[in-house]
Motif scaffolding. Structure first.
Motif, short mmCIF file in Angstrom:
data_model
loop_
_atom_site.label_atom_id
_atom_site.label_comp_id
_atom_site.label_asym_id
_atom_site.label_seq_id
_atom_site.Cartn_x
_atom_site.Cartn_y
_atom_site.Cartn_z
N THR A 146 0.79 -1.20 -0.10
CA THR A 146 0.10 -0.25 0.02
C THR A 146 0.89 1.19 0.01
N GLY A 147 2.15 1.16 0.51
CA GLY A 147 3.05 2.26 0.29
C GLY A 147 3.61 2.61 -1.02
N SER A 148 4.62 3.26 -1.26
CA SER A 148 5.08 3.60 -2.48
C SER A 148 6.65 4.03 -2.45
N TYR A 149 7.26 3.65 -3.46
CA TYR A 149 8.67 4.52 -3.58
C TYR A 149 8.52 5.18 -4.95
N GLN A 150 9.20 6.25 -4.79
CA GLN A 150 8.91 7.33 -5.74
C GLN A 150 10.24 8.06 -6.21
N LEU A 151 10.61 8.43 -7.22
CA LEU A 151 11.73 9.21 -7.81
C LEU A 151 11.16 10.33 -8.36
N VAL A 152 12.02 11.60 -8.29
CA VAL A 152 11.80 12.85 -8.65
C VAL A 152 13.04 13.10 -9.63
N LEU A 153 12.60 13.14 -10.89
CA LEU A 153 13.65 13.34 -11.94
C LEU A 153 13.31 14.51 -12.87
N GLY A 154 14.37 14.75 -13.40
CA GLY A 154 14.37 15.92 -14.42
C GLY A 154 14.13 15.52 -15.85
N GLY A 155 13.49 16.90 -16.73
CA GLY A 155 13.20 16.32 -18.06
C GLY A 155 14.34 15.87 -18.81
N SER A 156 15.56 16.10 -18.45
CA SER A 156 16.90 15.81 -18.96
C SER A 156 16.89 14.23 -19.33
N ALA A 157 16.07 13.58 -18.60
CA ALA A 157 16.20 12.00 -18.56
C ALA A 157 15.48 11.54 -19.98
N VAL A 158 14.98 12.42 -20.64
CA VAL A 158 14.32 12.02 -21.98
C VAL A 158 14.37 12.84 -22.99
N ALA A 159 15.03 14.05 -22.73
CA ALA A 159 15.30 15.28 -23.75
C ALA A 159 16.81 15.63 -23.55
N PRO A 160 17.37 15.71 -24.72
CA PRO A 160 18.86 16.28 -24.57
C PRO A 160 19.15 17.61 -24.37
N VAL A 161 20.01 17.80 -23.61
CA VAL A 161 20.37 19.40 -23.21
C VAL A 161 21.83 19.52 -23.22
N PRO A 162 22.14 20.24 -24.54
CA PRO A 162 23.41 20.47 -24.81
C PRO A 162 24.32 21.20 -23.69
N GLY A 163 25.55 20.58 -23.37
CA GLY A 163 26.31 20.91 -22.13
C GLY A 163 25.92 20.33 -21.01
N ALA A 164 24.85 19.39 -20.91
CA ALA A 164 24.57 18.85 -19.80
C ALA A 164 24.62 17.25 -19.88
N SER A 165 25.56 16.82 -20.62
CA SER A 165 25.65 15.42 -21.11
C SER A 165 25.57 14.41 -19.84
N ILE A 166 26.20 14.78 -18.83
CA ILE A 166 26.42 13.99 -17.60
C ILE A 166 25.08 13.56 -16.84
N ILE A 167 24.28 14.79 -16.64
CA ILE A 167 23.17 14.82 -16.04
C ILE A 167 22.01 14.14 -17.07
N ASN A 168 22.09 14.27 -18.51
CA ASN A 168 20.99 13.66 -19.17
C ASN A 168 21.35 11.95 -19.22
N MET A 169 22.53 11.83 -19.05
CA MET A 169 22.90 10.16 -19.11
C MET A 169 22.25 9.73 -17.54
N GLN A 170 22.81 10.41 -16.74
CA GLN A 170 22.46 9.98 -15.29
C GLN A 170 20.86 9.79 -15.12
N GLN A 171 20.37 10.90 -15.49
CA GLN A 171 18.63 10.87 -15.28
C GLN A 171 18.14 9.91 -16.16
N ALA A 172 18.41 9.53 -17.46
CA ALA A 172 17.97 8.47 -18.31
C ALA A 172 18.20 7.27 -17.68
N ALA A 173 19.44 6.99 -16.99
CA ALA A 173 19.47 5.86 -16.37
C ALA A 173 18.55 5.53 -15.24
N LEU A 174 18.44 6.55 -14.48
CA LEU A 174 17.51 6.39 -13.13
C LEU A 174 16.00 6.35 -13.52
N PHE A 175 15.85 7.00 -14.78
CA PHE A 175 14.35 6.71 -15.24
C PHE A 175 14.12 5.31 -15.74
#
Length: 255
Positions: A146-175
């Motif tokens: 009945t509980g929940s495990y929730q992640l709060v992620l950024g849109g960079s998980a699915v949309a590339p942001v030039p100059g933020a490659s590490i965050i893009n890849m990290q958030q995509a992995a967490l997604f």
């Protein structure tokens, strides 16, 4: 036209029977999640690596008054062993936890992929990803169905942001981690995520009116926790319009 969200009209669910751990709760986005969950009546537990961070956070929340349902636990929880120890410590001190929200990490931008250093990679991909995996690993099997495990992620998980490659890849992995968790736990636990655009926080001096706020993020998380049918889902909110749709879908804001 930008959608309008008036949190005075919000329908905060009664979560007085819940105990939530908000990892990253002292952060800018986490602050709004903590404020929202306190309004639901839940027992809110915020782990923090330093006493200084806890002290500053208490000062930030001072205008809301001291809450008997807000607890802090100081100690590291960003590695496999330390996260496991933190989960055991919290459970032993406060009792079973029903929900965990992982709002861990921050933003990084400024270099192309071929310009990043090994230390950049270690800090923003390896360390941050490890903290998320360690938290999920420590808590997921402790939670009730009945509980929940929730992640709060950024849109960079699915949309590339030039100059933020590490965050893009990290958030995509967490997604993908969210999806893998859901596939592995099946119906035993509920797993969900929010995927967000820019978030209005107390620290932001400039922002656009159509950005979502950290307390709106908190309200979505409370709505997810309150609805036993929500599992294996991602709530996208790049702007107010999408946030409003999510809040109304969860029944925590009027149509």
């Amino acid at each position: 036209m930008t959608a309008t969200i008036d949190l005075a009209k919000a329908r905060y669910p009664d979560l007085s029977d819940r105990r939530v751990v908000i990892a990253g709760g002292t952060g800018d986005v986490g602050e709004g999640i903590v404020r929202t969950w306190l309004k639901t009546g839940a027992h809110v537990i915020v782990p923090s690596r330093t006493e200084g961070r806890v002290k500053r956070f208490r000062e930030v929340l001072a205008e809301a008054g001291e809450s008997e349902k807000l607890s802090f636990v100081t100690g590291d929880y960003t590695g496999f062993d330390s996260a496991q120890a933190m989960a055991e410590r919290i459970t032993a001190e406060f009792g079973p936890v029903t929900d965990v929200i992982a709002s861990i990490g921050g933003w990084w931008q400024g270099k192309t992929l071929w310009e990043i250093s090994e230390s950049d990679w270690q800090r923003y991909f390896v360390d941050m990803s490890t903290a998320h995996v360690a938290t999920a690993r420590a808590w997921i099997r402790r939670l009730p169905q009945t509980g929940s495990y929730q992640l709060v992620l950024g849109g960079s998980a699915v949309a590339p942001v030039p100059g933020a490659s590490i965050i893009n890849m990290q958030q995509a992995a967490l997604f993908m981690m969210r999806q893998v968790l859901s596939a592995e736990v099946g119906k035993a636990q509920r797993v969900a995520a929010q995927v967000l655009g820019p978030v209005i926080t107390r620290a932001r001096l400039r922002y656009n009116d159509d950005w979502v706020s950290n307390e709106e993020v908190g309200l979505v998380s409370a709505g997810i926790a309150a609805n036993p049918a929500v599992s294996d889902e991602d709530y996208f909110a790049y702007d107010k319009t999408e946030m409003l749709e999510g809040l109304q879908k969860l029944g925590v804001y009027p149509k």
